[in-house]
Scaffold this motif. Sequence first.
Motif, PDB file in Angstrom:
ATOM      1  N   GLU A 249       0.834  -1.205   0.000  1.00  0.00           N
ATOM      2  CA  GLU A 249       0.000   0.000   0.000  1.00  0.00           C
ATOM      3  C   GLU A 249       0.866   1.252   0.000  1.00  0.00           C
ATOM      4  O   GLU A 249       0.554   2.241  -0.659  1.00  0.00           O
ATOM      5  N   GLU A 251       3.847   1.469  -1.254  1.00  0.00           N
ATOM      6  CA  GLU A 251       4.427   1.585  -2.591  1.00  0.00           C
ATOM      7  C   GLU A 251       3.429   2.187  -3.573  1.00  0.00           C
ATOM      8  O   GLU A 251       3.783   3.007  -4.418  1.00  0.00           O
ATOM      9  N   GLN A 252       2.152   1.781  -3.429  1.00  0.00           N
ATOM     10  CA  GLN A 252       1.117   2.327  -4.300  1.00  0.00           C
ATOM     11  C   GLN A 252       0.920   3.815  -4.040  1.00  0.00           C
ATOM     12  O   GLN A 252       0.771   4.624  -4.965  1.00  0.00           O
ATOM     13  N   ARG A 255       3.702   5.770  -5.636  1.00  0.00           N
ATOM     14  CA  ARG A 255       3.475   5.960  -7.072  1.00  0.00           C
ATOM     15  C   ARG A 255       2.451   7.059  -7.307  1.00  0.00           C
ATOM     16  O   ARG A 255       2.586   7.869  -8.238  1.00  0.00           O
ATOM     17  N   GLU A 256       1.449   7.075  -6.456  1.00  0.00           N
ATOM     18  CA  GLU A 256       0.417   8.101  -6.578  1.00  0.00           C
ATOM     19  C   GLU A 256       0.998   9.488  -6.299  1.00  0.00           C
ATOM     20  O   GLU A 256       0.652  10.474  -6.973  1.00  0.00           O
TER      21      GLU A 256
END
Length: 446
Positions: A249, A251-252, A255-256
């Motif tokens: 989460e 890492e996501q 990226r966001e």
Amino acid sequence: MLSQQRDANGDRIKGLREIDPAKAEVVRRIFTLYADGMSPRDIAQLLNKEVVPGARGRKWRDTAIRGHVSRGTGILNNESYIGRMVWNKRNYRKNPETERRTARANDASEWVLTEVPEMRIVSDDLWRRVKERQKEIGELFDFGQSNRLNATHRPGYLLSHLLECAECGGPYAISGKDRYSCTNRKKRLPIDELGGACCSNSKTITRQELESRVLDCLPVAFFSLGIFDTMSAKVIEQETLKLRRPKAEREQMTRELNELERKQKSIIQQISDRAMQGRPPLAALDDTLDQIEFQRVALAREIDAFTTSEPDMRAKIEELKQRHNPAQTELRMRHFFLQARRGKNDDAKRQVMPIVRSLVQKVVIGKTPGHQPATLQVHGLIASILAQMDVLDLMERRFVAEVHADFIEKLEAGEIDTQQKQKKLLDSYEEELRRKYPEWANLQVS
């Protein structure tokens, strides 16, 4: 448009459609007008002026024409008009909390495409022109969009998506620099419930005034007996869930965050290009840049809050219970409410946002004569809390909340810098409270 085929009994035959020549001509006209430069809003107004019936006999609205490009909704994105049927674009799941069906987009690889050339009513050239114009407009405003995970983040403002017009029932939204107005009136949309007339609620209200007035009615309910035990438990539960969030989460979210920073650079570049070309500044660019910065800062804080190593969960949870006990929660929330009501501390508003939104279901904004302030009707759990309170207790709690805010303001301003001044002020509060008791005793709950 396409109409459903029916059997001898008049029942609809699922999946079978036929072209309605009159409706098909309307669709082709909409495509042509848009490709030639007319906006969906102007197209809708033109069709309504000519009394051309919309879907299900209702008035035309720009959203029905514009739709959503990536989802394939709206007339301008309906591939059935070029002889292509698309199935399995979305799946529906029931939300266990609201018990409502929620749509989720399937990956494009799961879509089922079927060519039905006999259903074509728009030429490839006209479809291409529409898509090219959509792309041009999309590139201009792409910086204001966000990826799908942003929908799970907290709203941008304290009362986002909770505002409703008292006249037409439509949403109130930001229409200028921090000023709310009725969306239906701004777009001059015809309202079927008003006999096809446009909403006449021209009352606008600044975001600061709206949030301040709503927050003014919350402390009485918020500081009612027992609520801090509940809020403390919720905070502990949320913090515990954060500790257990998987690494994926984070890492996501990273990226966001990178995507938001990319969009920031894109906007800054556009602002710079406009300045070099001698073009006037665009307020929409500045406002969008501010919104993205707000999202970026909030997301960066969430990422920083992640624990880098596995914590001792029992010790961590015990620490949370000590830090978020009801007494500490009450002190913090009184301070946050004071700061939020002043309108000078956006961080304080972010802290009280989930609590406010749990108490308020919606705020209905009504018009008033002349320059009088708009009327506000606050709906939700707060109404139940206030209705259950004894009127004397209600007025006393409101008085205490106001006195507490006044005391802190004077203390921070240095007006009561000695114990003698503080005692004198507290005595005046006590005397005022004593005078108000007889007045409150005569009040009745309506």
